[in-house]
Design a protein around this motif. Sequence first.
Motif, PDB file in Angstrom:
ATOM      1  N   ARG A  69       0.818  -1.202   0.000  1.00 36.12           N
ATOM      2  CA  ARG A  69       0.000   0.000   0.000  1.00 36.12           C
ATOM      3  C   ARG A  69       0.860   1.265   0.000  1.00 36.12           C
ATOM      4  O   ARG A  69       0.545   2.247  -0.663  1.00 36.12           O
ATOM      5  N   GLN A  72       2.182   1.667  -3.419  1.00 36.25           N
ATOM      6  CA  GLN A  72       1.103   2.097  -4.305  1.00 36.25           C
ATOM      7  C   GLN A  72       0.821   3.584  -4.128  1.00 36.25           C
ATOM      8  O   GLN A  72       0.608   4.311  -5.099  1.00 36.25           O
ATOM      9  N   ARG A  73       0.786   4.020  -2.824  1.00 40.53           N
ATOM     10  CA  ARG A  73       0.565   5.451  -2.606  1.00 40.53           C
ATOM     11  C   ARG A  73       1.701   6.279  -3.217  1.00 40.53           C
ATOM     12  O   ARG A  73       1.472   7.293  -3.866  1.00 40.53           O
ATOM     13  N   SER A  75       3.700   5.407  -5.610  1.00 43.29           N
ATOM     14  CA  SER A  75       3.661   5.299  -7.076  1.00 43.29           C
ATOM     15  C   SER A  75       2.573   6.199  -7.642  1.00 43.29           C
ATOM     16  O   SER A  75       2.781   6.881  -8.661  1.00 43.29           O
ATOM     17  N   ARG A  76       1.395   6.214  -6.951  1.00 49.17           N
ATOM     18  CA  ARG A  76       0.304   7.046  -7.430  1.00 49.17           C
ATOM     19  C   ARG A  76       0.714   8.529  -7.382  1.00 49.17           C
ATOM     20  O   ARG A  76       0.493   9.287  -8.323  1.00 49.17           O
ATOM     21  N   THR A  77       1.311   8.897  -6.267  1.00 52.35           N
ATOM     22  CA  THR A  77       1.773  10.286  -6.146  1.00 52.35           C
ATOM     23  C   THR A  77       2.856  10.599  -7.174  1.00 52.35           C
ATOM     24  O   THR A  77       2.858  11.672  -7.801  1.00 52.35           O
ATOM     25  N   TYR A  79       3.506   9.091 -10.182  1.00 56.01           N
ATOM     26  CA  TYR A  79       3.101   9.202 -11.585  1.00 56.01           C
ATOM     27  C   TYR A  79       2.149  10.365 -11.793  1.00 56.01           C
ATOM     28  O   TYR A  79       2.076  10.942 -12.872  1.00 56.01           O
ATOM     29  N   GLN A  80       1.393  10.723 -10.723  1.00 52.62           N
ATOM     30  CA  GLN A  80       0.568  11.917 -10.869  1.00 52.62           C
ATOM     31  C   GLN A  80       1.437  13.159 -11.022  1.00 52.62           C
ATOM     32  O   GLN A  80       1.212  14.005 -11.892  1.00 52.62           O
TER      33      GLN A  80
END
Length: 440
Positions: A69, A72-73, A75-77, A79-80
């Motif tokens: 998790r 993932q957080r 990675s999300r931050t 790539y955003q």
Amino acid sequence: MSSEVFVPRPYYDTRVLSQEGVPVKKSDPNPSSGSATAGYRSAKYTPSEWFSNYHTILQRAGSDNQAARSIQRESRTLYQHTEADTSQTQADGTRLLGERLQEIHYWKSELQRRIDQLQADTESLLALKKRLEKALDATETPYAIATDNLNCRTRRLGPDLVRDSVEEELIKEVDLIKSIQALVKRTTAQVVTQIKMNREAKQTLEMDWSDKYQAYNFDDHSGRCTNMSPDTQHHPSSATVQDQVSNCTLWTTFTQNNLSKALHEEQATHSLRRLVEQVLKDTTEDLRVQCSRVDQAFSRRCGELIEAKTQLEIKLAKVLEEIGAQERNIVALQQAIQNIEPPLRVAQSRLHLRSLRPNIELCRDPPQLSLEGEVRQIDSSLASLHQQLSEARGSLSYLEESRITLEKDINCKNHSLFIDRDKCMFHRKRYPTVSMLSGY
């Protein structure tokens, strides 16, 4: 078969232990848990080991879930942020490409304007060059006329072969035409040099314009590229800074220098055009003014010749009249001499006869004295008549010489008039016009 039974040790998760800082114990994977016994005793886990293994698996799964998790957080931050930064950077690049296109278009337009101006200036100089060449050719006609006039006037006769005002003006005209021809040749050379400079400047601007045209197309194509463009591909080495590349200041300075050179040539062209126009105007005016002076000198000279010829003809008529009168006077004198001969013979005969008188009769009586006086008178009159006849004949000879001189001088004047009026002035009617001398 062997009678030994191997019992496994409790299982430890080395990842968790290493993360928790517990040293990993390496042991034999199949150590014996005790003495091997026969029957139902075998190598099995103990309940504590079972619970330990169960809790270890749960902890490991929980740790893996938390780590996943977290990744993932992140990675999300990531790539955003990456997508936002990439989009912003791409938008900035597109905006800068647009600004660059505007800048290139501006300088390309300036270059095109200067190129067109240089082309127009070069064409105007070519037209002026043709005018100068035509003007130079046009000066050959007045030069031929002036030299022909001088050559014709060398054939004047006798006293009319004089260095008069006409000859001085003709010599000035020849010298003026030579100086004008030299000036026109020098001006033509300046025009040819300026045409060469204009073409060199135009070629430099055209090369710069061509480079900017290609750069504009490349940047325009680059600005139209999007993430959905099918013709994009990887070029790993394109981001490497290349050697011998210019910066914005050098790029702008280069074009400005080219434009400055073109502006300098444009100003030089305009100055040269004004100079050529002034040269053509001044030379044309000088030639026409000198032509008028020569024509006026010819007119004055012809007037002088006509007046002198008229005076000579009047004087010749008087001389001819005097010659006729003198000839008649000579005839009259000769007749008078002939008329006085008989009285002389009579008087001399009388004296001769009376000289034959004898003795005392030969005396100087009044008749003798009268006869002697008569003879002396007749001799004196005869001498006077002969003297007068000689003077009359001398005067007639002088009159004949004057007649011959007058006739010769009249012939000279007629010949001079024929040269000046019928040949030179008629030839000068073919003098070029103002438009021809101006190169049109």
